[in-house]
Design an enzyme around this catalytic site. Structure first.
Site, PDB file in Angstrom:
ATOM      1  CB  CYS A   9      -0.996  -0.015   1.154  1.00 19.54           C
ATOM      2  SG  CYS A   9      -0.251   0.066   2.776  1.00 19.54           S
ATOM      3  CB  CYS A  82      -4.221   2.866  -0.849  1.00 22.45           C
ATOM      4  SG  CYS A  82      -2.968   1.595  -0.994  1.00 22.45           S
ATOM      5  CB  CYS A  86       2.371  -1.354  -7.687  1.00 23.67           C
ATOM      6  SG  CYS A  86       1.998  -1.512  -5.969  1.00 23.67           S
TER       7      CYS A  86
END
Length: 133
Positions: A9, A82, A86
């Site tokens: 996250c 969230c 990435c």
């Protein structure tokens, strides 16, 4: 063979740490467990530690980590929902769990998040045991 699983996250201070704790507790025979954040906080949130203590799991020695601190290739990558972008991390399976961040909210919200994560970790373990990855 153990599967490399990472929970990612933004802050790596609550949801991903809770998931790491449950995965270590329930899937220790199955997983090498990691967690990281794209912008790690300075420490794991006290309410996350407390919520896990309430179910008998100690995550007080865990700490926020960078993506560079986890393996470059994984079997399973779980993002916490969230809106985190990435970087590409090679993996066999990727899921986003779409969880709201309880940081800054009362302990009751941490408990709800903990319960949701516990169920999701159990389902993940079941999937892996059934060969669904």
């Amino acid at each position: 063979m153990k599967y490399k699983v990472a929970f990612v996250c933004i802050g790596n201070s609550c949801r991903s740490q809770i998931a790491e704790g449950f995965a270590k507790e329930y899937g220790n025979d199955l997983f090498e467990v990691y967690s990281a954040g794209t912008n790690p906080a300075d420490r794991v949130k006290p309410n996350a530690v407390k919520a896990m203590e309430e179910v008998g799991i100690d995550i007080s020695d865990q700490y926020p980590k960078l993506l560079e601190d986890i393996p470059a290739e994984l079997d399973i990558l779980i993002t916490m929902g969230c809106g985190v972008e990435c970087p590409y991390i090679p993996c066999k399976m990727r899921e986003d769990w779409g969880l709201d961040d309880p940081v800054g909210k009362p302990i009751e919200v941490f408990r709800e998040t903990r319960s949701t994560i516990e169920e999701k970790v159990k389902k993940l373990i079941e999937k892996v045991r059934e060969g669904d990855i």
